[in-house]
Design an enzyme around this catalytic site. Structure first.
Site, PDB file in Angstrom:
ATOM      1  N   SER A  16     -20.138   5.012  -2.010  1.00 20.86           N
ATOM      2  CA  SER A  16     -19.963   3.580  -1.790  1.00 20.86           C
ATOM      3  C   SER A  16     -18.647   3.095  -2.373  1.00 20.86           C
ATOM      4  O   SER A  16     -18.098   3.678  -3.313  1.00 20.86           O
ATOM      5  CB  SER A  16     -21.118   2.793  -2.417  1.00 20.86           C
ATOM      6  OG  SER A  16     -20.977   2.736  -3.827  1.00 20.86           O
ATOM      7  N   LYS A  86     -27.179   1.033 -15.339  1.00 22.33           N
ATOM      8  CA  LYS A  86     -28.459   0.439 -14.949  1.00 22.33           C
ATOM      9  C   LYS A  86     -29.165   1.252 -13.870  1.00 22.33           C
ATOM     10  O   LYS A  86     -30.378   1.116 -13.682  1.00 22.33           O
ATOM     11  CB  LYS A  86     -28.260  -1.003 -14.462  1.00 22.33           C
ATOM     12  CG  LYS A  86     -27.588  -1.156 -13.114  1.00 22.33           C
ATOM     13  CD  LYS A  86     -27.427  -2.622 -12.740  1.00 22.33           C
ATOM     14  CE  LYS A  86     -26.821  -2.790 -11.354  1.00 22.33           C
ATOM     15  NZ  LYS A  86     -27.698  -2.306 -10.279  1.00 22.33           N
ATOM     16  N   ASP A  87     -28.425   2.102 -13.160  1.00 24.46           N
ATOM     17  CA  ASP A  87     -29.017   2.930 -12.111  1.00 24.46           C
ATOM     18  C   ASP A  87     -29.431   4.313 -12.600  1.00 24.46           C
ATOM     19  O   ASP A  87     -29.921   5.129 -11.824  1.00 24.46           O
ATOM     20  CB  ASP A  87     -28.032   3.101 -10.939  1.00 24.46           C
ATOM     21  CG  ASP A  87     -27.790   1.804 -10.190  1.00 24.46           C
ATOM     22  OD1 ASP A  87     -28.677   0.936 -10.202  1.00 24.46           O
ATOM     23  OD2 ASP A  87     -26.710   1.665  -9.589  1.00 24.46           O
ATOM     24  N   ARG A 132     -37.796  -6.792 -11.167  1.00 25.47           N
ATOM     25  CA  ARG A 132     -37.279  -7.531 -12.323  1.00 25.47           C
ATOM     26  C   ARG A 132     -36.667  -8.845 -11.882  1.00 25.47           C
ATOM     27  O   ARG A 132     -36.946  -9.917 -12.451  1.00 25.47           O
ATOM     28  CB  ARG A 132     -36.225  -6.694 -13.058  1.00 25.47           C
ATOM     29  CG  ARG A 132     -35.429  -7.476 -14.099  1.00 25.47           C
ATOM     30  CD  ARG A 132     -34.243  -6.678 -14.615  1.00 25.47           C
ATOM     31  NE  ARG A 132     -33.206  -6.473 -13.627  1.00 25.47           N
ATOM     32  CZ  ARG A 132     -32.231  -7.338 -13.356  1.00 25.47           C
ATOM     33  NH1 ARG A 132     -32.176  -8.483 -14.002  1.00 25.47           N
ATOM     34  NH2 ARG A 132     -31.316  -7.067 -12.453  1.00 25.47           N
ATOM     35  N   ARG A 133     -35.816  -8.770 -10.858  1.00 23.66           N
ATOM     36  CA  ARG A 133     -35.157  -9.979 -10.376  1.00 23.66           C
ATOM     37  C   ARG A 133     -36.138 -10.918  -9.693  1.00 23.66           C
ATOM     38  O   ARG A 133     -36.113 -12.136  -9.921  1.00 23.66           O
ATOM     39  CB  ARG A 133     -34.031  -9.602  -9.409  1.00 23.66           C
ATOM     40  CG  ARG A 133     -32.795  -9.041 -10.105  1.00 23.66           C
ATOM     41  CD  ARG A 133     -31.799  -8.521  -9.106  1.00 23.66           C
ATOM     42  NE  ARG A 133     -30.519  -8.189  -9.747  1.00 23.66           N
ATOM     43  CZ  ARG A 133     -29.684  -7.274  -9.283  1.00 23.66           C
ATOM     44  NH1 ARG A 133     -29.976  -6.597  -8.196  1.00 23.66           N
ATOM     45  NH2 ARG A 133     -28.547  -7.038  -9.920  1.00 23.66           N
ATOM     46  N   ARG A 150     -32.192  -3.595   0.400  1.00 29.68           N
ATOM     47  CA  ARG A 150     -31.525  -2.552  -0.368  1.00 29.68           C
ATOM     48  C   ARG A 150     -30.220  -2.169   0.305  1.00 29.68           C
ATOM     49  O   ARG A 150     -29.973  -2.487   1.459  1.00 29.68           O
ATOM     50  CB  ARG A 150     -32.423  -1.310  -0.492  1.00 29.68           C
ATOM     51  CG  ARG A 150     -33.561  -1.463  -1.487  1.00 29.68           C
ATOM     52  CD  ARG A 150     -34.190  -0.130  -1.821  1.00 29.68           C
ATOM     53  NE  ARG A 150     -33.162   0.808  -2.265  1.00 29.68           N
ATOM     54  CZ  ARG A 150     -33.097   2.075  -1.864  1.00 29.68           C
ATOM     55  NH1 ARG A 150     -33.967   2.547  -1.000  1.00 29.68           N
ATOM     56  NH2 ARG A 150     -32.145   2.867  -2.320  1.00 29.68           N
ATOM     57  N   ASN A 152     -25.785  -0.846  -0.624  1.00 30.01           N
ATOM     58  CA  ASN A 152     -24.658  -1.161  -1.495  1.00 30.01           C
ATOM     59  C   ASN A 152     -24.226  -2.616  -1.276  1.00 30.01           C
ATOM     60  O   ASN A 152     -24.790  -3.320  -0.437  1.00 30.01           O
ATOM     61  CB  ASN A 152     -23.494  -0.182  -1.277  1.00 30.01           C
ATOM     62  CG  ASN A 152     -22.976  -0.205   0.162  1.00 30.01           C
ATOM     63  OD1 ASN A 152     -22.808  -1.264   0.755  1.00 30.01           O
ATOM     64  ND2 ASN A 152     -22.719   0.968   0.723  1.00 30.01           N
ATOM     65  N   GLN A 154     -21.630  -4.106   0.083  1.00 26.14           N
ATOM     66  CA  GLN A 154     -21.194  -4.485   1.428  1.00 26.14           C
ATOM     67  C   GLN A 154     -22.362  -4.522   2.410  1.00 26.14           C
ATOM     68  O   GLN A 154     -22.434  -5.410   3.270  1.00 26.14           O
ATOM     69  CB  GLN A 154     -20.115  -3.513   1.934  1.00 26.14           C
ATOM     70  CG  GLN A 154     -18.731  -3.758   1.369  1.00 26.14           C
ATOM     71  CD  GLN A 154     -18.593  -3.259  -0.065  1.00 26.14           C
ATOM     72  OE1 GLN A 154     -19.417  -2.500  -0.557  1.00 26.14           O
ATOM     73  NE2 GLN A 154     -17.527  -3.668  -0.729  1.00 26.14           N
ATOM     74  N   THR A 155     -23.286  -3.579   2.285  1.00 25.44           N
ATOM     75  CA  THR A 155     -24.456  -3.549   3.163  1.00 25.44           C
ATOM     76  C   THR A 155     -25.308  -4.795   2.980  1.00 25.44           C
ATOM     77  O   THR A 155     -25.759  -5.421   3.943  1.00 25.44           O
ATOM     78  CB  THR A 155     -25.306  -2.300   2.875  1.00 25.44           C
ATOM     79  OG1 THR A 155     -24.541  -1.130   3.178  1.00 25.44           O
ATOM     80  CG2 THR A 155     -26.575  -2.299   3.722  1.00 25.44           C
ATOM     81  N   ARG A 156     -25.508  -5.197   1.740  1.00 28.00           N
ATOM     82  CA  ARG A 156     -26.343  -6.377   1.487  1.00 28.00           C
ATOM     83  C   ARG A 156     -25.663  -7.656   1.971  1.00 28.00           C
ATOM     84  O   ARG A 156     -26.319  -8.546   2.524  1.00 28.00           O
ATOM     85  CB  ARG A 156     -26.667  -6.481  -0.003  1.00 28.00           C
ATOM     86  CG  ARG A 156     -27.518  -5.336  -0.497  1.00 28.00           C
ATOM     87  CD  ARG A 156     -28.080  -5.595  -1.869  1.00 28.00           C
ATOM     88  NE  ARG A 156     -28.390  -4.360  -2.564  1.00 28.00           N
ATOM     89  CZ  ARG A 156     -29.076  -4.290  -3.691  1.00 28.00           C
ATOM     90  NH1 ARG A 156     -29.509  -5.401  -4.255  1.00 28.00           N
ATOM     91  NH2 ARG A 156     -29.314  -3.134  -4.273  1.00 28.00           N
ATOM     92  N   CYS A 241     -41.685   4.156 -14.863  1.00 26.86           N
ATOM     93  CA  CYS A 241     -42.697   3.680 -13.929  1.00 26.86           C
ATOM     94  C   CYS A 241     -42.164   2.493 -13.147  1.00 26.86           C
ATOM     95  O   CYS A 241     -40.983   2.168 -13.203  1.00 26.86           O
ATOM     96  CB  CYS A 241     -43.968   3.309 -14.680  1.00 26.86           C
ATOM     97  SG  CYS A 241     -43.767   1.859 -15.721  1.00 26.86           S
TER      98      CYS A 241
END
Length: 299
Positions: A16, A86-87, A132-133, A150, A152, A154-156, A241
């Site tokens: 990405s 975070k990922d 979370r969000r 979902r 990257n 640019q995709t979103r 989890c």
């Protein structure tokens, strides 16, 4: 640890644009400190980038973003890899340690709103894949419906423009690194939206026993401390989890403060708490807050 400095460094990255941009930050730091080193960027598509029609927890979790890069590290096809912390999964293989962390970029989340939509009053669809969000956004915007989105950055943004979404939320750090601040409609404070553990920090992963001293000037001691606190909090809450968890630590002098959020899977009962103490106790503080926030009935 070997002290033989390599002449060529191969850095692994997801394909990405954001991942490449973030790897370039590391490349530029190496080139500045060691212009004699030749650097090669090796990009690859991860399973997490390919499967976009399902939530991460249904297809294998955050490990899907690092699996292919881990294999390349073990096989010696790359010398290190760069990730958004975070990922990263909470469990890191002993042979592929996280060797250091970048200075933290802005940790906040940002909302991008389709033109003509009033997020405060209109009924509409917020696209996000993060529990979370979504849990925190529902408290701010109960008028919205929340659907899976979902991909990257640019995709979103493209899906927001072309499909029936009215808004989406992204990490401000990635938006800033891509120079896309102009698309941001609203920035959420860390009180309104507690960030994911490690948000805004780049993690560099390598092989155990290798010499990575060429990155010493790039690594941030403060990021190492806050990330250890945040990740200890998540790990103590069974962070692998699907339960929504958030953790954000800040340092002031020798003190560290952690604000955390926990919600049991299949529940919307949010527990939020804060703890502070000495930086040297960062991991212990994260674990202690986790015990406070997880009710006995969920332990």
């Amino acid at each position: 640890m070997s002290k033989v400095l390599r002449k060529v460094i191969r850095i692994g990255s997801r394909e990405s644009k954001l991942a490449v941009t973030q790897s370039q930050i590391v490349i530029e730091a190496i080139q500045k400190a060691h212009p004699e080193i030749e650097i090669e960027l090796v990009t690859m598509k991860t399973t997490g980038d390919i499967i976009l029609n399902k939530s991460l927890e249904k297809v294998g979790g955050k490990g899907l973003f690092v699996k292919e890069l881990d294999i390349a590290l073990r096989e010696g096809r790359i010398d290190l890899s760069v990730h958004s912390l975070k990922d990263m999964p909470m469990e890191i293989p002993e042979d592929l340690p996280l060797i250091g962390f970048s200075k933290r970029e802005d940790p906040r989340d940002a909302i991008i709103i389709k033109d003509g939509f009033n997020i405060d009053t209109d009924a509409g669809i917020m696209g996000s894949s993060s529990k979370r969000r979504i849990l925190q956004l529902k408290r701010l915007y109960p008028n919205l419906e929340y659907k899976l989105l979902r991909g990257n950055v640019q995709t979103r943004l493209r899906k927001l423009e072309e499909e029936d979404y009215n808004a989406t939320v992204l990490a401000l750090a990635g938006i800033k690194r891509l120079g896309l601040e102009n698309v941001v409609s609203k920035i959420l404070s860390t009180e309104e939206m507690i960030p994911a553990a490690g948000q805004g920090i780049l993690a560099v992963q390598g092989r155990s026993g290798e010499d990575y001293s060429f990155l010493e000037d790039f690594f941030s001691k403060e990021s190492a401390i806050v990330s250890s606190c945040e990740r200890a909090f998540v790990t103590a809450l069974n962070g692998g989890c699907t339960s929504p968890i958030a953790g954000y630590a800040q340092i002031s002098g020798d003190e560290i403060e952690l604000r955390g959020l926990y919600c049991e899977e299949d529940s919307e009962e949010i527990c939020i708490g804060t703890i502070h103490g000495d930086c040297k106790d960062a991991v212990k503080l994260g674990e202690t807050l986790a015990k406070r926030l997880k009710p006995k009935k969920w332990r």
